[in-house]
Design a protein around this motif. Structure first.
Motif, PDB file in Angstrom:
ATOM      1  N   GLU A  12      17.939 -19.981  30.384  1.00  0.00           N
ATOM      2  CA  GLU A  12      16.747 -20.551  31.019  1.00  0.00           C
ATOM      3  C   GLU A  12      16.950 -20.723  32.532  1.00  0.00           C
ATOM      4  OE1 GLU A  12      13.916 -20.758  29.531  1.00  0.00           O
ATOM      5  OE2 GLU A  12      12.994 -21.545  31.353  1.00  0.00           O
ATOM      6  N   SER A  15      16.722 -17.359  34.155  1.00  0.00           N
ATOM      7  CA  SER A  15      15.324 -16.959  34.042  1.00  0.00           C
ATOM      8  C   SER A  15      14.506 -17.643  35.146  1.00  0.00           C
ATOM      9  CB  SER A  15      14.809 -17.356  32.658  1.00  0.00           C
ATOM     10  OG  SER A  15      13.429 -17.362  32.618  1.00  0.00           O
ATOM     11  N   ARG A  19      12.438 -16.114  38.311  1.00  0.00           N
ATOM     12  CA  ARG A  19      11.007 -16.440  38.466  1.00  0.00           C
ATOM     13  C   ARG A  19      10.714 -17.001  39.853  1.00  0.00           C
ATOM     14  NH1 ARG A  19       9.165 -19.164  32.658  1.00  0.00           N
ATOM     15  NH2 ARG A  19      10.317 -17.678  31.424  1.00  0.00           N
ATOM     16  N   GLN A  30      -0.658 -18.083  35.102  1.00  0.00           N
ATOM     17  CA  GLN A  30       0.022 -19.278  34.601  1.00  0.00           C
ATOM     18  C   GLN A  30      -0.850 -20.014  33.582  1.00  0.00           C
ATOM     19  OE1 GLN A  30       1.349 -21.926  37.689  1.00  0.00           O
ATOM     20  NE2 GLN A  30       2.227 -23.347  36.198  1.00  0.00           N
ATOM     21  N   ARG A  33      -0.895 -18.118  30.269  1.00  0.00           N
ATOM     22  CA  ARG A  33       0.358 -18.281  29.521  1.00  0.00           C
ATOM     23  C   ARG A  33       0.492 -19.690  28.946  1.00  0.00           C
ATOM     24  NH1 ARG A  33       5.283 -19.815  31.312  1.00  0.00           N
ATOM     25  NH2 ARG A  33       4.626 -19.660  33.487  1.00  0.00           N
ATOM     26  N   GLU A  34       0.025 -20.679  29.714  1.00  0.00           N
ATOM     27  CA  GLU A  34       0.185 -22.064  29.268  1.00  0.00           C
ATOM     28  C   GLU A  34      -1.068 -22.590  28.572  1.00  0.00           C
ATOM     29  OE1 GLU A  34       1.273 -24.044  32.871  1.00  0.00           O
ATOM     30  OE2 GLU A  34       3.334 -23.278  32.782  1.00  0.00           O
ATOM     31  N   ASN A  47       7.244 -13.051  28.769  1.00  0.00           N
ATOM     32  CA  ASN A  47       7.470 -14.132  29.729  1.00  0.00           C
ATOM     33  C   ASN A  47       7.240 -13.621  31.166  1.00  0.00           C
ATOM     34  OD1 ASN A  47       9.875 -13.156  30.851  1.00  0.00           O
ATOM     35  ND2 ASN A  47      11.129 -14.121  29.265  1.00  0.00           N
ATOM     36  N   GLU A  50       9.417 -10.799  32.474  1.00  0.00           N
ATOM     37  CA  GLU A  50       9.142  -9.558  31.757  1.00  0.00           C
ATOM     38  C   GLU A  50       7.837  -8.945  32.279  1.00  0.00           C
ATOM     39  OE1 GLU A  50      11.002 -10.214  27.325  1.00  0.00           O
ATOM     40  OE2 GLU A  50       9.236 -11.373  27.853  1.00  0.00           O
ATOM     41  N   GLY A 209      14.871 -11.646  28.670  1.00  0.00           N
ATOM     42  CA  GLY A 209      13.838 -12.114  27.738  1.00  0.00           C
ATOM     43  C   GLY A 209      14.186 -11.732  26.310  1.00  0.00           C
TER      44      GLY A 209
END
Ligand SMILES: C[S@@+](CC[C@H](N)C(=O)[O-])C[C@H]1O[C@@H](n2cnc3c(N)ncnc32)[C@H](O)[C@@H]1O
Length: 218
Positions: A12, A15, A19, A30, A33-34, A47, A50, A209
């Motif tokens: 993480e 990652s 990011r 965003q 995705r959220e 993600n 990716e 990922g």
């Protein structure tokens, strides 16, 4: 003490590091995705890093025409569309009508609706309705038992030097289980062997990922 050849486990923190520096995920992406779980949809998007990797591959292949199997609500489609050459177009397939409706709204919010045609239904039968082949770029992210069929379709319908890319090829590490009885995992293991044995592509797996398989057609 670490050695030069030691493999660092991707986690993480790494990652997040990528990011923060390289991934240009705007507010629209965003929010998609959220999205709230109340929509009742699984959070199975790629993600952000990716997504950036996909966009980069689309750009590197100078793609003007692309196909995606498995839209969900369009998160990966938007990354692909934003990598296309000017005037480029993405055809994306999704079997769930509710996902298609939400994806269309998301494409409008992300200002990519004019670049994307979404087709609702089973991709295996619908794919023959698009007559624009050969394509420059194909992204496979629908049901895992269909990956070999999607790949074989892509082999016949992608131009030389085009890209065929597939997501979730680690299946959250279950790919390593050689005694698995899970049909999806067995299908993915067969898919890996199928691609690796093909002399019509140069291929490898990019391990960030959940693993992205990348194949370039000869
Ligand atoms: C992993 S999700 C796709 C995620 C999306 N590519 C992203 O990263 O934003 C897989 C999607 O494929 C769709 N799907 C599965 N089998 C399909 C089929 N035979 N034809 C069309 N869509 C299919 C599912 O409904 C699901 O929405």
């Amino acid at each position: 003490m670490t050695t030069v050849n030691e493999t660092i486990e991707y986690n993480e923190q790494l990652s997040q590091y990528i990011r923060n520096l390289f991934v240009v995920e705007d507010e629209t992406l965003q929010q998609i995705r959220e999205r709230p779980p109340k929509e009742g949809l699984p959070p199975h998007d790629i993600n952000p890093e990716e997504g950036r990797f996909l966009q980069l591959l689309v750009r590197a292949s100078n793609a003007k025409s692309a196909v995606e199997f498995g839209t969900l609500v369009g998160y990966s489609s938007i990354w692909i569309a934003r990598g296309l050459a000017p005037g480029g177009k993405l055809f994306t397939f999704e079997k769930e009508p509710m996902c298609v409706d939400i994806a269309k709204e998301n494409f409008a919010k992300a200002n990519v609706a004019h670049q994307i045609e979404i087709l609702c239904g089973d991709a295996h039968t619908l794919v023959d309705s698009i007559a624009e082949a050969p394509f420059d770029f194909v992204f496979i992210d629908a049901e895992k038992t269909g990956y070999i069929d999607y790949f074989d379709w892509a082999l016949e319908n992608t131009r030389p030097g085009g890209f065929i890319v597939a997501h979730n090829v680690f299946l959250h590490r279950t790919i390593l289980d050689s005694d698995t009885t899970d049909e999806g995992v067995k299908a993915m293991q067969m898919f890996h062997k199928h691609v690796a044995a093909s002399n019509r592509v140069m291929s490898t797996v990019f391990p960030a990922g959940d693993g992205t398989l990348v194949a370039v057609t000869a």
